[in-house]
Design a protein around this motif. Structure first.
Motif, PDB file in Angstrom:
ATOM      1  N   HIS A 127       0.669  -1.216  -0.019  1.00  0.00           N
ATOM      2  CA  HIS A 127      -0.045   0.072  -0.009  1.00  0.00           C
ATOM      3  C   HIS A 127       0.988   1.344  -0.065  1.00  0.00           C
ATOM      4  O   HIS A 127       0.343   2.475  -0.244  1.00  0.00           O
ATOM      5  CB  HIS A 127      -0.957   0.025   1.031  1.00  0.00           C
ATOM      6  CG  HIS A 127      -1.365  -1.160   1.354  1.00  0.00           C
ATOM      7  ND1 HIS A 127      -1.125  -2.123   2.591  1.00  0.00           N
ATOM      8  CD2 HIS A 127      -2.591  -1.971   0.742  1.00  0.00           C
ATOM      9  CE1 HIS A 127      -1.821  -3.323   2.265  1.00  0.00           C
ATOM     10  NE2 HIS A 127      -2.727  -2.993   1.244  1.00  0.00           N
ATOM     11  N   TRP A 173      -0.488   7.574  -4.996  1.00  0.00           N
ATOM     12  CA  TRP A 173      -1.539   6.911  -5.776  1.00  0.00           C
ATOM     13  C   TRP A 173      -2.233   7.948  -6.468  1.00  0.00           C
ATOM     14  O   TRP A 173      -2.331   9.067  -5.568  1.00  0.00           O
ATOM     15  CB  TRP A 173      -2.154   6.060  -4.847  1.00  0.00           C
ATOM     16  CG  TRP A 173      -1.657   4.975  -4.361  1.00  0.00           C
ATOM     17  CD1 TRP A 173      -1.103   5.200  -2.852  1.00  0.00           C
ATOM     18  CD2 TRP A 173      -1.245   3.744  -4.678  1.00  0.00           C
ATOM     19  NE1 TRP A 173      -0.478   3.726  -2.917  1.00  0.00           N
ATOM     20  CE2 TRP A 173      -0.833   2.947  -3.689  1.00  0.00           C
ATOM     21  CE3 TRP A 173      -1.972   3.024  -5.921  1.00  0.00           C
ATOM     22  CZ2 TRP A 173      -0.403   1.526  -4.082  1.00  0.00           C
ATOM     23  CZ3 TRP A 173      -1.366   1.714  -6.200  1.00  0.00           C
ATOM     24  CH2 TRP A 173      -0.863   1.009  -5.179  1.00  0.00           C
ATOM     25  N   LEU A 175     -10.075  -1.235   1.608  1.00  0.00           N
ATOM     26  CA  LEU A 175      -9.255  -1.120   0.510  1.00  0.00           C
ATOM     27  C   LEU A 175      -8.965  -2.614  -0.196  1.00  0.00           C
ATOM     28  O   LEU A 175      -9.075  -3.471   1.023  1.00  0.00           O
ATOM     29  CB  LEU A 175      -7.701  -0.495   0.448  1.00  0.00           C
ATOM     30  CG  LEU A 175      -6.684  -0.867   1.593  1.00  0.00           C
ATOM     31  CD1 LEU A 175      -5.969  -2.048   0.891  1.00  0.00           C
ATOM     32  CD2 LEU A 175      -5.908   0.184   2.117  1.00  0.00           C
ATOM     33  N   GLU A 176      -8.677  -2.602  -1.242  1.00  0.00           N
ATOM     34  CA  GLU A 176      -8.071  -3.985  -1.768  1.00  0.00           C
ATOM     35  C   GLU A 176      -7.127  -3.703  -2.970  1.00  0.00           C
ATOM     36  O   GLU A 176      -7.179  -2.447  -3.723  1.00  0.00           O
ATOM     37  CB  GLU A 176      -9.329  -4.722  -2.411  1.00  0.00           C
ATOM     38  CG  GLU A 176      -9.834  -4.207  -3.500  1.00  0.00           C
ATOM     39  CD  GLU A 176     -11.115  -4.952  -4.398  1.00  0.00           C
ATOM     40  OE1 GLU A 176     -10.957  -6.101  -4.268  1.00  0.00           O
ATOM     41  OE2 GLU A 176     -11.945  -4.363  -5.163  1.00  0.00           O
ATOM     42  N   MET A 177      -6.379  -4.669  -3.091  1.00  0.00           N
ATOM     43  CA  MET A 177      -4.785  -4.269  -4.119  1.00  0.00           C
ATOM     44  C   MET A 177      -5.670  -5.016  -5.333  1.00  0.00           C
ATOM     45  O   MET A 177      -5.719  -6.413  -5.238  1.00  0.00           O
ATOM     46  CB  MET A 177      -3.714  -4.622  -3.669  1.00  0.00           C
ATOM     47  CG  MET A 177      -3.448  -4.125  -2.332  1.00  0.00           C
ATOM     48  SD  MET A 177      -2.755  -2.447  -2.728  1.00  0.00           S
ATOM     49  CE  MET A 177      -1.709  -2.487  -3.969  1.00  0.00           C
ATOM     50  N   GLN A 223      -2.447  -0.940  -8.809  1.00  0.00           N
ATOM     51  CA  GLN A 223      -3.838  -0.329  -8.774  1.00  0.00           C
ATOM     52  C   GLN A 223      -4.546  -0.589  -7.294  1.00  0.00           C
ATOM     53  O   GLN A 223      -4.420  -1.838  -6.775  1.00  0.00           O
ATOM     54  CB  GLN A 223      -4.864  -1.004  -9.527  1.00  0.00           C
ATOM     55  CG  GLN A 223      -4.476  -0.326 -11.021  1.00  0.00           C
ATOM     56  CD  GLN A 223      -5.731  -0.570 -11.811  1.00  0.00           C
ATOM     57  OE1 GLN A 223      -6.410  -1.847 -11.909  1.00  0.00           O
ATOM     58  NE2 GLN A 223      -6.082   0.208 -12.764  1.00  0.00           N
ATOM     59  N   LEU A 224      -4.707   0.389  -6.651  1.00  0.00           N
ATOM     60  CA  LEU A 224      -5.559   0.246  -5.274  1.00  0.00           C
ATOM     61  C   LEU A 224      -6.876   0.956  -5.486  1.00  0.00           C
ATOM     62  O   LEU A 224      -7.257   2.051  -5.780  1.00  0.00           O
ATOM     63  CB  LEU A 224      -4.692   1.308  -4.254  1.00  0.00           C
ATOM     64  CG  LEU A 224      -5.235   1.379  -2.972  1.00  0.00           C
ATOM     65  CD1 LEU A 224      -4.888   0.289  -2.100  1.00  0.00           C
ATOM     66  CD2 LEU A 224      -4.479   2.721  -2.305  1.00  0.00           C
ATOM     67  N   ILE A 266     -10.111   1.874  -3.368  1.00  0.00           N
ATOM     68  CA  ILE A 266     -10.455   2.346  -1.793  1.00  0.00           C
ATOM     69  C   ILE A 266     -11.876   2.930  -1.746  1.00  0.00           C
ATOM     70  O   ILE A 266     -12.190   3.486  -2.548  1.00  0.00           O
ATOM     71  CB  ILE A 266      -9.206   3.187  -1.185  1.00  0.00           C
ATOM     72  CG1 ILE A 266      -9.278   3.486   0.074  1.00  0.00           C
ATOM     73  CG2 ILE A 266      -9.429   4.840  -2.043  1.00  0.00           C
ATOM     74  CD1 ILE A 266      -8.090   4.254   0.708  1.00  0.00           C
ATOM     75  N   ARG A 320      -0.744   3.738  -9.092  1.00  0.00           N
ATOM     76  CA  ARG A 320       0.436   3.953  -8.353  1.00  0.00           C
ATOM     77  C   ARG A 320       1.109   5.043  -9.121  1.00  0.00           C
ATOM     78  O   ARG A 320       1.343   4.742 -10.464  1.00  0.00           O
ATOM     79  CB  ARG A 320       1.429   2.746  -8.526  1.00  0.00           C
ATOM     80  CG  ARG A 320       2.697   3.020  -7.409  1.00  0.00           C
ATOM     81  CD  ARG A 320       3.336   1.859  -7.454  1.00  0.00           C
ATOM     82  NE  ARG A 320       2.828   0.746  -6.768  1.00  0.00           N
ATOM     83  CZ  ARG A 320       2.680   0.495  -5.350  1.00  0.00           C
ATOM     84  NH1 ARG A 320       3.322   1.350  -4.709  1.00  0.00           N
ATOM     85  NH2 ARG A 320       2.278  -0.142  -4.688  1.00  0.00           N
TER      86      ARG A 320
END
Length: 142
Positions: free
Chosen positions: A29, A33, A108-110, A115-116, A118, A140
């Motif tokens: 994380h 971003w 959140l998830e990756m 790419q994040l 949220i 990112r």
């Protein structure tokens, strides 16, 4: 004597290898971003030392020190990856007495290493449970 020498070399080698894994073991994380919502572009930065910085329209809020309503604040973050989805809290700290003055709860998830996804519970006490409302996809930058 040969056994002692071999053990010494092995110990030094293990120490050397583990020092590199701690440097490479940063959270996925951590980084800067970039997100876009209805043609508005914003940035979120999560630092390796636990600070969060939000930037919208050239204005920054967060980090080790910033001013809001005449008070010096800091913004930190906490991630709980034992929850599903992963929980994130953005925490505002009053620097004058080191007390928490606000907490924005989110998930959140990756999607990938770059790419994040949220979702933050703006204006709500409850943490979002899914990514259907108030969710942004960040890419990112660094």
């Amino acid at each position: 004597m040969k056994i002692l020498k071999a053990l010494s070399i092995t110990a030094v080698l293990l120490l050397f290898l583990t020092s590199f894994t701690s440097l490479l073991g940063d959270s996925p994380h951590v980084g800067r971003w970039k997100g876009e919502d209805k043609s508005n572009i914003g940035f979120l930065e999560l630092t390796s030392d636990g600070y969060a910085i939000l930037e919208f329209n050239g204005s920054k809020m967060g980090g080790k020190s910033y001013f809001h309503d005449g008070k010096e604040l800091a913004m930190t973050y906490q991630i709980d990856d034992k929850q599903s989805p992963i929980a994130i809290d953005l925490i505002r700290i009053d620097k004058s007495d080191d007390t928490e003055v606000g907490r924005l709860k989110g998930i959140l998830e990756m999607k990938s290493k770059d790419q994040l996804h949220i979702a933050l519970g703006f204006g709500r006490e409850a943490r979002p449970t899914d990514f259907t409302t108030d969710a942004l996809l960040f890419s990112r930058v660094k």
